[in-house]
Design a protein around this motif. Sequence first.
Motif, PDB file in Angstrom:
ATOM      1  N   GLU A 186       0.897  -1.185   0.104  1.00  0.00           N
ATOM      2  CA  GLU A 186       0.022   0.029  -0.102  1.00  0.00           C
ATOM      3  C   GLU A 186       0.889   1.213   0.072  1.00  0.00           C
ATOM      4  O   GLU A 186       1.964   1.221   0.073  1.00  0.00           O
ATOM      5  N   MET A 187       0.347   2.313  -0.404  1.00  0.00           N
ATOM      6  CA  MET A 187       0.963   3.666  -0.199  1.00  0.00           C
ATOM      7  C   MET A 187       0.135   4.774  -0.265  1.00  0.00           C
ATOM      8  O   MET A 187      -0.998   5.065  -0.673  1.00  0.00           O
ATOM      9  N   ASN A 188       0.345   5.690   0.602  1.00  0.00           N
ATOM     10  CA  ASN A 188      -0.027   7.077   0.570  1.00  0.00           C
ATOM     11  C   ASN A 188      -0.011   7.765  -0.592  1.00  0.00           C
ATOM     12  O   ASN A 188       1.160   7.534  -1.221  1.00  0.00           O
ATOM     13  N   LEU A 191       6.267   4.293   1.976  1.00  0.00           N
ATOM     14  CA  LEU A 191       6.167   4.377   0.465  1.00  0.00           C
ATOM     15  C   LEU A 191       5.824   5.675   0.038  1.00  0.00           C
ATOM     16  O   LEU A 191       5.981   6.002  -1.229  1.00  0.00           O
ATOM     17  N   GLN A 192       5.272   6.571   0.714  1.00  0.00           N
ATOM     18  CA  GLN A 192       4.788   7.853   0.420  1.00  0.00           C
ATOM     19  C   GLN A 192       6.468   8.572   0.451  1.00  0.00           C
ATOM     20  O   GLN A 192       6.592   9.669  -0.369  1.00  0.00           O
ATOM     21  N   THR A 193       7.271   8.419   1.517  1.00  0.00           N
ATOM     22  CA  THR A 193       8.292   9.004   1.863  1.00  0.00           C
ATOM     23  C   THR A 193       9.674   8.503   0.772  1.00  0.00           C
ATOM     24  O   THR A 193      10.203   9.686   0.450  1.00  0.00           O
ATOM     25  N   LEU A 194       9.661   7.552   0.851  1.00  0.00           N
ATOM     26  CA  LEU A 194      10.996   7.030   0.075  1.00  0.00           C
ATOM     27  C   LEU A 194      11.155   7.197  -1.448  1.00  0.00           C
ATOM     28  O   LEU A 194      12.286   7.875  -1.808  1.00  0.00           O
ATOM     29  N   GLU A 252      14.223  12.863  -5.818  1.00  0.00           N
ATOM     30  CA  GLU A 252      14.775  14.218  -5.713  1.00  0.00           C
ATOM     31  C   GLU A 252      16.183  13.972  -5.350  1.00  0.00           C
ATOM     32  O   GLU A 252      17.126  14.938  -6.040  1.00  0.00           O
ATOM     33  N   ARG A 253      16.894  12.923  -5.319  1.00  0.00           N
ATOM     34  CA  ARG A 253      18.250  12.625  -5.487  1.00  0.00           C
ATOM     35  C   ARG A 253      18.675  12.023  -6.747  1.00  0.00           C
ATOM     36  O   ARG A 253      19.578  11.652  -6.795  1.00  0.00           O
ATOM     37  N   GLY A 254      17.936  12.085  -7.783  1.00  0.00           N
ATOM     38  CA  GLY A 254      18.538  11.862  -9.117  1.00  0.00           C
ATOM     39  C   GLY A 254      18.312  10.506  -9.569  1.00  0.00           C
ATOM     40  O   GLY A 254      18.373  10.017 -10.703  1.00  0.00           O
ATOM     41  N   LEU A 314      16.320   8.939   4.683  1.00  0.00           N
ATOM     42  CA  LEU A 314      16.698   9.106   3.211  1.00  0.00           C
ATOM     43  C   LEU A 314      17.793   8.781   2.677  1.00  0.00           C
ATOM     44  O   LEU A 314      18.440   8.001   1.773  1.00  0.00           O
ATOM     45  N   ASP A 315      18.767   9.373   3.779  1.00  0.00           N
ATOM     46  CA  ASP A 315      20.430   9.334   3.342  1.00  0.00           C
ATOM     47  C   ASP A 315      20.680   7.920   3.567  1.00  0.00           C
ATOM     48  O   ASP A 315      21.619   7.178   2.638  1.00  0.00           O
ATOM     49  N   SER A 316      20.006   7.319   4.595  1.00  0.00           N
ATOM     50  CA  SER A 316      20.570   5.573   4.801  1.00  0.00           C
ATOM     51  C   SER A 316      20.255   4.841   3.660  1.00  0.00           C
ATOM     52  O   SER A 316      20.995   3.948   3.017  1.00  0.00           O
TER      53      SER A 316
END
Length: 270
Positions: A12-14, A26-29, A35-37, A258-260
């Motif tokens: 599932e995903m927001n 799944l909404q965030t990652l 955005e990081r290309g 996100l960095d991880s």
Amino acid sequence: MSKLRILYAATEMNPFLQTTKVAEFLQTLPQGMQERGMEIRIFVPRFGLINERKNRLHEVVRLSGINIAVGDDEKPLVIKVASIPNAKLQVYFIDNEDYFHRKSVFVDKNNKFHADNDERAIFFCKGVLETVKKLGWAPDIVHCNDWMTGLIPMYLKTTYKKDPIFKDAKSMFTVYNHNYKQKFDEGFLDKVKMMDINDSMLTELQSADCDGFVKCGMKYADAVIKTNEDFGDSINAIFSEFKKTKSISTVKPDDTLLDSYYELYNQLGQ
């Protein structure tokens, strides 16, 4: 670092549906990686709780029309797509009238586990891979999230390993908590099988339950991720079982998430 192609498969995903933490993740990652290309594709089931009109889902005719084998049956695959507002991300929805049009996810209104949840998961896993083939989009990393996606790493190591679209793909499996204890019907293992898969490869699935999907995902994935949750006894037992043979990373849902993952993806994609 090169621009990686990441395929996300999740339950599932927001903003389309949220019943667990998977939807928030799944909404965030994917957006953060875009955005990081990185180049992103996302696949989720089109559960009946998703409002098609509100979320502007529409069928992609050129991707639909494949029949997916689940045991002795073949079910027509319908692919729908929608965009995430303000994110420039498209989400592909795996749909089938028999499996996904009921107004529930894994349990009915009486909290009873759907008897065909095993078939729904098999259909979803196969449907994702067949649709990506049809797209002609070769992912570097296939990131599978939650028990329902647990067969994908195995299929990538067997049936699809020589396919030009997937021959270089690595898989990542993120484990989330679940409370499903029900057993699947007799014949479950036969439904799972595809080309190049024999009984010895299905040991982890012999329990015929959701934990079996988790074990299968962990065994065949190239990287295993543990979310920062309080896991139940059955999932903790699985981690204990695999810690000697698998490197299991824990990623916390904080400012470093996100960095991880960006670092993990680039390590895996090298």
